[in-house]
Design an enzyme around this catalytic site. Structure first.
Site, PDB file in Angstrom:
ATOM      1  N   SER A  10      29.283  23.568   0.785  1.00 14.62           N
ATOM      2  CA  SER A  10      29.796  22.199   0.899  1.00 14.62           C
ATOM      3  C   SER A  10      31.306  22.090   0.723  1.00 14.62           C
ATOM      4  O   SER A  10      31.873  21.024   1.009  1.00 14.62           O
ATOM      5  CB  SER A  10      29.096  21.291  -0.129  1.00 14.62           C
ATOM      6  OG  SER A  10      29.387  21.711  -1.449  1.00 14.62           O
ATOM      7  N   GLY A  11      31.967  23.142   0.268  1.00  9.22           N
ATOM      8  CA  GLY A  11      33.414  23.089   0.072  1.00  9.22           C
ATOM      9  C   GLY A  11      34.177  23.389   1.348  1.00  9.22           C
ATOM     10  O   GLY A  11      33.603  23.612   2.420  1.00  9.22           O
ATOM     11  N   TYR A  12      35.495  23.414   1.235  1.00  3.06           N
ATOM     12  CA  TYR A  12      36.327  23.695   2.405  1.00  3.06           C
ATOM     13  C   TYR A  12      36.058  25.097   2.951  1.00  3.06           C
ATOM     14  O   TYR A  12      35.930  25.294   4.158  1.00  3.06           O
ATOM     15  CB  TYR A  12      37.803  23.555   2.047  1.00  3.06           C
ATOM     16  CG  TYR A  12      38.262  22.138   1.803  1.00  3.06           C
ATOM     17  CD1 TYR A  12      37.771  21.076   2.565  1.00  3.06           C
ATOM     18  CD2 TYR A  12      39.202  21.862   0.820  1.00  3.06           C
ATOM     19  CE1 TYR A  12      38.200  19.780   2.342  1.00  3.06           C
ATOM     20  CE2 TYR A  12      39.642  20.565   0.586  1.00  3.06           C
ATOM     21  CZ  TYR A  12      39.145  19.528   1.351  1.00  3.06           C
ATOM     22  OH  TYR A  12      39.576  18.236   1.127  1.00  3.06           O
ATOM     23  N   THR A  13      35.976  26.084   2.062  1.00  3.92           N
ATOM     24  CA  THR A  13      35.736  27.445   2.526  1.00  3.92           C
ATOM     25  C   THR A  13      34.347  27.583   3.130  1.00  3.92           C
ATOM     26  O   THR A  13      34.172  28.226   4.174  1.00  3.92           O
ATOM     27  CB  THR A  13      35.904  28.448   1.368  1.00  3.92           C
ATOM     28  OG1 THR A  13      37.250  28.380   0.882  1.00  3.92           O
ATOM     29  CG2 THR A  13      35.628  29.868   1.832  1.00  3.92           C
ATOM     30  N   CYS A 150      43.519  34.097  -1.503  1.00  6.31           N
ATOM     31  CA  CYS A 150      44.467  33.691  -0.465  1.00  6.31           C
ATOM     32  C   CYS A 150      45.903  34.083  -0.817  1.00  6.31           C
ATOM     33  O   CYS A 150      46.625  34.653   0.020  1.00  6.31           O
ATOM     34  CB  CYS A 150      44.361  32.193  -0.214  1.00  6.31           C
ATOM     35  SG  CYS A 150      44.282  31.188  -1.705  1.00  6.31           S
ATOM     36  N   ASN A 316      45.354  29.585   4.750  1.00  8.08           N
ATOM     37  CA  ASN A 316      44.654  29.987   3.528  1.00  8.08           C
ATOM     38  C   ASN A 316      43.142  29.891   3.652  1.00  8.08           C
ATOM     39  O   ASN A 316      42.403  30.609   2.963  1.00  8.08           O
ATOM     40  CB  ASN A 316      45.124  29.142   2.342  1.00  8.08           C
ATOM     41  CG  ASN A 316      44.934  27.660   2.574  1.00  8.08           C
ATOM     42  OD1 ASN A 316      45.606  27.072   3.414  1.00  8.08           O
ATOM     43  ND2 ASN A 316      44.015  27.043   1.841  1.00  8.08           N
TER      44      ASN A 316
END
Length: 349
Positions: A10-13, A150, A316
């Site tokens: 569910s996160g950006y990554t 990153c 990133n």
């Protein structure tokens, strides 16, 4: 076809992993988990994926994972993967871990930087640090891939030619990294909340950044002797991207063509490295890698004081996280390393 589960999607990554794996012609996504959004459509959290993925988030458990996957991508907070990696490996699955839990070879370093006694020193030895430009051969058939951080990625890629060629007798290096707000994750904090971040150029972790441990480990291996690295990240208001300006003081100035040649030779054949020198924009800029897995590398010298600066620009969320994880996954499974990663950078952004 490799069946893939994304744990912590569910996160950006996690969202970037899904975006890349959806267009990967060797992959079938079989499970995506989220503790907070279990049972809800993935497109509710990642609206950019509407119409692409007809799955709901599920609650993660090892029992539910069962025989649903051949490879498990773990996009979890530091310290959480430790609870799952050994068991997933015992179940016969490959693990690509995007946390810091298996990146460092020396278990004593975890006590210094993460405040834990690492319980699986045997797996630290087996884990492959997932930076393909340094560990391509090691990644082939790797069962446990520890995907780099990153800021560590940006710093290492900038300084790897310096360390490998021992361009100075004193290998004490400084990496000034400008980092975007997405490094702070999808959940806002006081420092990452947009009104606080906008128009900011703010140093943080200036007395010691965790990614220094990764950079020192990898650059020392290249140099064949200890390398000391200080990373000072600066929060800026861009949404994506990281730029490392990494400084070294030379014993004497070098010929620019010699620096170019050594850098080009070190990265020869590496698909996602582009060397930038000259033109309208003579140095790397994250703006021109966004949405891609490229790392742009460049350099500048101030001859008056024998200072060499190596630059590295990455997205990133791509080369610094999901893109690099997929690149390592590709190599480990015998696929072309750019499978699912062939999209050029976006412009304008």
């Amino acid at each position: 076809m490799v069946r893939v589960a994304v744990i912590g999607g569910s996160g950006y990554t996690g969202g970037e992993l899904l975006r890349l794996l959806l267009v990967h012609d060797k992959v079938e996504i079989t499970m995506v988990t989220s503790r907070e959004y279990a049972g809800k459509p993935i497109s509710l959290v990642h609206p950019n994926l509407r119409g692409y993925l007809n799955l709901n988030f599920s609650q993660f458990s090892l029992d539910k994972l069962g025989d649903k996957a051949d490879t498990v991508f773990l996009s979890l907070p530091h310290g959480v993967s430790l609870n799952y990696v050994p068991k997933i490996l015992e179940m016969g699955m490959q693990v690509v871990d995007l946390s810091a839990d298996f990146r460092l070879k020396d278990p004593s370093v975890y006590k210094i930087w993460y405040g834990i006694e690492h319980p699986y020193t045997d797996l630290l030895e087996k884990a492959v640090y997932g930076l393909p430009e340094l560990h391509y051969d090691d990644l082939r058939r790797a069962k446990l891939i520890a995907s780099p951080g990153c800021n560590a990625t940006a710093t290492i890629l900038a300084l790897a030619p310096v360390a490998y060629n021992t361009l100075a007798s004193q290998m004490r290096l400084i990496s000034d990294v400008k980092v975007s707000s997405s490094e702070g994750g999808a959940k806002p904090t006081e420092g990452s909340h947009h009104p606080e971040r906008q128009n900011a150029i703010r140093p943080y972790d200036a007395e010691g950044h965790r990614h220094e441990a990764e950079a020192e480990q990898e650059l020392s291996r290249l140099a064949g002797s200890p390398v000391k690295v200080s990373i000072v990240p600066h929060a800026v208001s861009s949404v994506r991207g990281a730029l490392s300006s990494s400084h070294i003081w030379l014993d004497q100035p070098l010929d620019d063509m010699d620096v170019w040649r050594k850098t080009a030779e070190f990265y020869r054949g590496r698909k996602f490295i582009r060397i930038v020198r000259g033109g309208i924009h003579p140095y790397p800029d994250p703006k021109y890698v966004l949405g891609s897995n490229f790392a742009d590398i460049g350099f500048a010298q101030e001859r008056r004081i024998s200072r060499l600066t190596m630059f590295s620009a990455i997205d990133n969320l791509m080369k610094g996280a999901a893109g690099q994880a997929v690149q390592s996954f590709n190599i480990s499974n015998g696929f072309a390393e750019d499978t699912g990663l062939k999209s050029p950078p976006l412009r304008p952004v």
